[in-house]
Design a protein around this motif. Structure first.
Motif, PDB file in Angstrom:
ATOM      1  N   TYR A  45      -4.027   2.146   9.066  1.00 24.41           N
ATOM      2  CA  TYR A  45      -5.360   2.555   8.635  1.00 24.41           C
ATOM      3  C   TYR A  45      -5.642   4.022   8.970  1.00 24.41           C
ATOM      4  N   GLY A  46      -4.687   4.670   9.662  1.00 23.72           N
ATOM      5  CA  GLY A  46      -4.847   6.077   9.985  1.00 23.72           C
ATOM      6  C   GLY A  46      -5.383   6.354  11.369  1.00 23.72           C
ATOM      7  N   GLU A 226      -4.145  -4.499  -4.514  1.00 24.41           N
ATOM      8  CA  GLU A 226      -5.237  -3.572  -4.802  1.00 24.41           C
ATOM      9  C   GLU A 226      -6.517  -4.337  -5.130  1.00 24.41           C
ATOM     10  N   HIS A 227      -6.374  -5.524  -5.683  1.00 27.12           N
ATOM     11  CA  HIS A 227      -7.512  -6.377  -6.035  1.00 27.12           C
ATOM     12  C   HIS A 227      -7.050  -7.815  -5.959  1.00 27.12           C
ATOM     13  N   LYS A 228      -7.875  -8.688  -5.414  1.00 24.77           N
ATOM     14  CA  LYS A 228      -7.457 -10.077  -5.215  1.00 24.77           C
ATOM     15  C   LYS A 228      -7.189 -10.818  -6.520  1.00 24.77           C
ATOM     16  N   ASP A 229      -7.712 -10.302  -7.627  1.00 29.01           N
ATOM     17  CA  ASP A 229      -7.508 -10.963  -8.918  1.00 29.01           C
ATOM     18  C   ASP A 229      -6.483 -10.243  -9.791  1.00 29.01           C
ATOM     19  N   ARG A 230      -5.771  -9.242  -9.233  1.00 25.21           N
ATOM     20  CA  ARG A 230      -4.779  -8.508  -9.997  1.00 25.21           C
ATOM     21  C   ARG A 230      -3.417  -8.647  -9.344  1.00 25.21           C
ATOM     22  N   THR A 394     -14.906  -7.493   5.054  1.00 24.07           N
ATOM     23  CA  THR A 394     -14.539  -7.922   3.710  1.00 24.07           C
ATOM     24  C   THR A 394     -13.194  -7.341   3.305  1.00 24.07           C
ATOM     25  N   PHE A 395     -12.617  -7.912   2.263  1.00 20.14           N
ATOM     26  CA  PHE A 395     -11.388  -7.385   1.683  1.00 20.14           C
ATOM     27  C   PHE A 395     -11.611  -5.955   1.215  1.00 20.14           C
ATOM     28  N   ARG A 399      -9.580  -2.575   2.120  1.00 19.20           N
ATOM     29  CA  ARG A 399      -8.977  -1.843   1.005  1.00 19.20           C
ATOM     30  C   ARG A 399      -9.376  -0.377   1.045  1.00 19.20           C
ATOM     31  N   GLY A 400     -10.640  -0.104   1.323  1.00 20.09           N
ATOM     32  CA  GLY A 400     -11.111   1.270   1.389  1.00 20.09           C
ATOM     33  C   GLY A 400     -10.407   2.076   2.453  1.00 20.09           C
TER      34      GLY A 400
END
Length: 406
Positions: A45-46, A226-230, A394-395, A399-400
């Protein structure tokens, strides 16, 4: 900025992410460049993770990156202007004690190749998947988001073309570019090379693609999910070994058996983040078990043949995997496997992140390939990341944080 006699001195951090400095020297002679020790061991995460044993006084001592005249890679054409340099050099890291840094997995891979007869003759190819993210809505105008379609390639042609030109200019030979299963998801296939060169190419390709995308106002990301639905983004590794014709089948069995050892004991090196574990819940061309097939795309391993050469594809690594560490463990698995090993019944992969950290720390394979200190420090870093990950509500929040780094 002129790139004359300027070298981008790089080193892969513990996650295989490119870090470095632009120095006003060329690659014709050795250079030594200093960095803060915390830069090397930042978590995914840096955030700095400073191990007292590697920083004396705590948090203050520097690491050094040593570059020899053999480490330089001349840049040409578009790559020169893009990176503001005439060459790239990937160096070896010395820790604050003056010793080789225990988390320099590139050095560990080189050491394994030097001390193990025959592994240098292994050939590895890679397919690197990524997403392009922009602030506009053009992606929704694409005719489709299916694999091998051209809607995305057409819309993003300037960015993608510049990526390929930059790879050409850095001497990174690519075989093809394709649109993947989603809008603005793409895959670049890299030509087969020896193991260390392939790891270097993956490492550099990720840095170059991110840089090019930014110049077009886009973000190129190698986040696994990148996205839970992709569809997730993966790093497929194709491995072949030298054979004399009579042992063609035995060669493939040895490679596959070695890969199976990695799946069983060191899954952390192939799927290295909590984010990457979300892939198990997304329907895609990947398996949740340590299975193998002949040509099938829905297995963790698949046996193939190209131009008369058998190879085995490991489809499980996610795009955020450290290429040096992943390839190192695959080779170590091959080194311990015998062609006569019977391939066992497939077992479900354990996607629990904490379990993977423990399995890696206890792995005989990992400890045969890496010093004990390296295994312990890497496991400690991953436990730190697991604690940080639990702080994200949250996811999207996690992600951010990952988008800033991956």
């Amino acid at each position: 900025m002129s790139g004359a006699a300027r070298t981008l001195v790089l080193f892969p951090d513990a996650h295989g992410i490119a870090r470095g400095k632009l120095v006003n020297r060329d690659c014709t002679r050795a250079v030594r460049v200093g960095f803060s020790s915390g830069v090397f061991s930042k978590d995914v995460y840096g955030h700095p993770v400073l191990f007292p044993v590697l920083a004396k006084p705590f948090g203050a001592a520097d690491i050094k990156v040593d570059v020899t005249d053999h480490d330089g890679r001349e840049l040409e054409g578009f790559a020169t202007g893009l990176l503001g340099a005439s060459a790239i050099a990937i160096g070896a890291v010395t820790d604050p004690r003056g010793d080789p840094h225990p988390l320099d997995f590139r050095a560990h891979l080189g050491n394994l190749l030097e001390r193990t007869t025959g592994l240098c003759e292994t050939r590895i190819g890679a397919e690197l998947e990524f997403y392009l993210i922009g602030d506009d809505d053009r992606v929704h105008l694409a005719p489709d988001g299916q694999a091998y379609a051209f809607g995305g390639i057409g819309l993003r042609q300037r960015c993608l073309s510049d990526m390929l030109d930059a790879l050409d200019g850095a001497g990174i030979v690519w075989r093809d570019l394709s649109q993947e299963n989603e809008h603005d998801q793409y895959e670049i296939a890299l030509a087969h090379t020896d193991p260390l060169e392939q790891a270097d190419r993956i490492f550099l390709a990720r840095m170059i693609c991110r840089t090019v995308a930014a110049s077009h106002g886009l973000r190129c990301t190698f986040i696994a999910v990148e996205h839970k639905d992709r569809s997730p983004s993966n790093l497929h590794l194709h491995v072949s070994a030298r054979f004399d014709g009579s042992d063609m089948n035995a060669s493939s069995k040895r490679i596959a058996s070695g890969m199976r050892h990695v799946l069983d004991e060191a899954f952390l090196t192939l799927s290295p983040t909590r984010n990457s574990r979300h892939a198990q819940n997304i329907a895609s061309f990947r398996s949740g078990a340590s299975d193998i097939s002949d040509g099938g795309r829905f297995s963790a391993l698949r046996r193939l043949e190209e131009d008369g050469t058998p190879r085995v594809e490991l489809r499980t690594p996610t795009s955020d995997a450290n290429p040096y560490l992943a390839i190192l463990l695959v080779l170590a698995g091959m080194n311990t496997a015998a062609a006569s090993d019977a391939f066992p019944e497939p077992r479900p992969l354990d996607f629990d992140f904490a379990n993977s950290i423990t399995a890696f720390e206890e792995s005989r394979l990992a400890r045969a390939a890496l010093p004990d200190e390296t295994v312990s420090l890497y496991a400690s870093m991953k436990r730190h990341e697991a604690q940080k990950a639990a702080e994200f509500a949250t996811f999207e929040a996690e992600r951010g944080a990952l988008l800033k780094v991956l």
